[in-house]
Write a protein that holds these residues in place. Sequence first.
Motif, mmCIF file in Angstrom:
data_model
loop_
_atom_site.group_PDB
_atom_site.id
_atom_site.type_symbol
_atom_site.label_atom_id
_atom_site.label_comp_id
_atom_site.label_asym_id
_atom_site.label_seq_id
_atom_site.Cartn_x
_atom_site.Cartn_y
_atom_site.Cartn_z
ATOM 1 N N GLY A 173 -4.581 -4.417 11.385
ATOM 2 C CA GLY A 173 -5.870 -4.659 10.683
ATOM 3 C C GLY A 173 -5.594 -4.723 9.188
ATOM 4 N N ALA A 174 -5.551 -3.370 8.770
ATOM 5 C CA ALA A 174 -5.208 -3.145 7.138
ATOM 6 C C ALA A 174 -4.658 -1.694 7.007
ATOM 7 C CB ALA A 174 -6.866 -3.226 6.647
ATOM 8 N N PRO A 175 -3.351 -1.988 7.277
ATOM 9 C CA PRO A 175 -2.327 -0.711 7.176
ATOM 10 C C PRO A 175 -2.526 0.072 5.878
ATOM 11 C CG PRO A 175 -1.311 -2.567 7.210
ATOM 12 C CD PRO A 175 -2.654 -3.097 7.540
ATOM 13 N N ALA A 176 -2.246 1.330 5.941
ATOM 14 C CA ALA A 176 -2.597 2.015 4.864
ATOM 15 C C ALA A 176 -1.425 2.957 4.712
ATOM 16 C CB ALA A 176 -3.677 3.049 4.699
ATOM 17 N N GLY A 177 -1.299 4.314 4.759
ATOM 18 C CA GLY A 177 -0.210 5.225 4.679
ATOM 19 C C GLY A 177 0.624 4.828 5.935
ATOM 20 N N ASP B 222 12.809 8.539 15.855
ATOM 21 C CA ASP B 222 13.201 7.317 15.898
ATOM 22 C C ASP B 222 11.904 6.107 16.008
ATOM 23 O OD1 ASP B 222 12.143 8.079 18.239
ATOM 24 O OD2 ASP B 222 13.555 7.439 19.582
ATOM 25 N N THR B 223 10.823 6.741 15.158
ATOM 26 C CA THR B 223 9.409 5.963 15.014
ATOM 27 C C THR B 223 9.146 5.960 13.916
ATOM 28 O OG1 THR B 223 8.391 8.191 15.655
ATOM 29 C CG2 THR B 223 8.768 6.946 17.591
ATOM 30 N N THR B 224 8.087 4.905 13.615
ATOM 31 C CA THR B 224 7.374 4.825 12.452
ATOM 32 C C THR B 224 5.955 5.017 12.783
ATOM 33 O OG1 THR B 224 9.066 3.484 11.361
ATOM 34 C CG2 THR B 224 6.818 3.010 10.658
ATOM 35 N N TRP B 225 5.215 5.779 11.892
ATOM 36 C CA TRP B 225 3.789 5.906 12.094
ATOM 37 C C TRP B 225 3.040 5.255 10.888
ATOM 38 C CZ3 TRP B 225 1.509 8.886 15.966
ATOM 39 C CH2 TRP B 225 2.676 9.726 17.001
ATOM 40 N N PHE B 226 1.885 4.490 11.386
ATOM 41 C CA PHE B 226 1.184 4.255 9.972
ATOM 42 C C PHE B 226 -0.390 4.270 10.420
ATOM 43 C CE2 PHE B 226 1.482 0.316 12.564
ATOM 44 C CZ PHE B 226 0.189 -0.314 12.271
ATOM 45 N N ALA B 227 -1.187 4.524 9.368
ATOM 46 C CA ALA B 227 -2.774 4.748 9.659
ATOM 47 C C ALA B 227 -3.386 3.217 9.409
ATOM 48 C CB ALA B 227 -3.296 5.330 8.490
ATOM 49 N N ASP B 228 -4.205 2.670 10.258
ATOM 50 C CA ASP B 228 -4.680 1.197 10.312
ATOM 51 C C ASP B 228 -6.215 1.486 10.270
ATOM 52 O OD1 ASP B 228 -5.371 -1.347 10.377
ATOM 53 O OD2 ASP B 228 -3.823 -1.735 12.225
ATOM 54 N N PRO B 229 -6.772 1.506 9.031
ATOM 55 C CA PRO B 229 -8.181 1.697 8.849
ATOM 56 C C PRO B 229 -8.771 0.528 9.257
ATOM 57 C CG PRO B 229 -7.055 1.577 6.695
ATOM 58 C CD PRO B 229 -5.931 1.719 7.713
ATOM 59 N N GLY B 230 -8.162 -0.596 9.273
ATOM 60 C CA GLY B 230 -8.935 -1.749 9.655
ATOM 61 C C GLY B 230 -9.214 -1.671 11.237
ATOM 62 N N ARG B 231 -8.533 -0.824 12.066
ATOM 63 C CA ARG B 231 -8.679 -0.574 13.507
ATOM 64 C C ARG B 231 -9.243 0.724 13.939
ATOM 65 N NH1 ARG B 231 -5.588 -4.327 17.091
ATOM 66 N NH2 ARG B 231 -5.228 -2.550 18.394
ATOM 67 N N GLN C 27 0.677 -1.369 0.009
ATOM 68 C CA GLN C 27 0.104 0.078 -0.041
ATOM 69 C C GLN C 27 0.790 1.282 -0.069
ATOM 70 O OE1 GLN C 27 -3.290 -0.346 0.175
ATOM 71 N NE2 GLN C 27 -3.220 -2.442 -0.058
ATOM 72 N N ALA C 28 1.770 1.127 0.896
ATOM 73 C CA ALA C 28 2.648 2.606 0.924
ATOM 74 C C ALA C 28 4.126 2.163 1.406
ATOM 75 C CB ALA C 28 1.956 3.607 2.024
ATOM 76 N N ILE C 29 4.731 3.160 1.345
ATOM 77 C CA ILE C 29 6.393 2.831 1.721
ATOM 78 C C ILE C 29 6.993 4.022 2.345
ATOM 79 C CG2 ILE C 29 7.245 3.531 -0.608
ATOM 80 C CD1 ILE C 29 9.488 1.120 -0.127
ATOM 81 N N ALA C 30 7.683 3.902 3.324
ATOM 82 C CA ALA C 30 8.544 4.957 3.870
ATOM 83 C C ALA C 30 9.836 4.789 4.217
ATOM 84 C CB ALA C 30 7.735 5.368 5.453
ATOM 85 N N PHE C 31 10.881 5.525 4.496
ATOM 86 C CA PHE C 31 12.337 5.403 4.654
ATOM 87 C C PHE C 31 12.784 5.926 5.891
ATOM 88 C CE2 PHE C 31 11.367 5.055 0.081
ATOM 89 C CZ PHE C 31 12.141 3.870 -0.232
ATOM 90 N N ALA C 32 13.560 5.079 6.765
ATOM 91 C CA ALA C 32 13.978 5.579 7.937
ATOM 92 C C ALA C 32 15.400 6.087 7.870
ATOM 93 C CB ALA C 32 13.729 4.581 9.112
ATOM 94 N N SER C 33 16.044 6.771 8.682
ATOM 95 C CA SER C 33 17.494 7.184 8.689
ATOM 96 C C SER C 33 18.551 5.982 8.907
ATOM 97 C CB SER C 33 17.597 8.358 9.540
ATOM 98 O OG SER C 33 17.357 7.974 10.948
#
Length: 367
Positions: free
Chosen positions: A127-131, A137-146, A83-89
């Motif tokens: 549930g069903a993660p999206a963005g 030092d954190t990763t955030w994601f949207a979980d519309p399934g929850r 669905q989506a991708i992000a890059f950490a340092s």
Amino acid sequence: MRAPTPPDAVRSRHVLPLALCAGVIALAGCPKMPRISPDDPRPTPSASATLKPTPSPSPSPEATPTPNEEPTLRTVALGSQPQAIAFASIGTAYVTLAADIVSLTGELGDKTAPATASLTHESFTVGAPAGILTFGDTTWFADPGRGEIRRIMHGTHSVIDFAFGGSPARLAKDRDNVWFTDSSAPRVGMLPGNAISGIRPVSANLPVTASDILVDRVGLAWALGSDGSLMKLSFQADEITVTPLAMKALKEGKGLAQDDAGNLWITAISTEDHKQLMKLSANGTSTEDLNLDAPGFVPGRFAIRGNFAWIADAAPTGTTIKKVSLTTGEIAASYELGGRAAEVVKDDGGDLWLPIVTHNIVVKLDF
């Protein structure tokens, strides 16, 4: 006997040096001949074309990559429906799937199959993660399934959940906050980047559902309406203020991006069904309006690299990304991806990544 003429005198003065030269040429070379006076009627032959040594060509410097060069396409096989991708340092990429989040580690630029690992475990399911995005030092994601915005600590993978309801979808970040859209309602939300357990997101109603969200170079948050309208977002005194900026003659908004100079661009469909790439001024009005009426092509989410917009085909059967000139709107090239891309993400090195939601892969455009 006649007296020697000036040319004879010149020649006679060099008889001895020329004779000696025959014996020592291998050691010292011939003496330099004097320049004949310009008064002499005979032309002086030019020796530069035959006697001047030709310098050996020096090695060409290694070419510096430019934003306009052509990419090599690389493919990483993953789980179901990226669905989506992000890059950490820390050199790790995080990808949301239909029911999982995976990390990609290793030399991402050189390997077509970097190491992958699921982030889910007994105490952490999704549930069903999206963005998704990274923030310090954190990763955030949207979980519309929850109906939640969720925060994962790097290293420990401990999780904090923030209830939002609805279907949180697209994410963006400014210096201090995480912004997100709701795909099921005309609503936008915000969380402080240092949020701890117990804090609830701040939300505000929008005129229409947002199709994309972006924080620009100066820290302003923007949402693109599903009807093509643009909305400026600001947060102050625990409230989100929404300033709608109506875009004329548009009926559908698709993607929102900014170029290297910080200018905003959108992809959209006009009321006459023309496919558009538009550059916006600081107050949201259009300053460039480029038509992208390639047969069957629906411009979707995109990223800008150099003088080109790289636009994913959002048609239901779309399987390409188009390289589009920012000055003419001409489609300079089209690349086959093997499926429809959910988004286009530019990493810190200028490479482009596309989660292929219909084919269980991530494609990298490696420049």
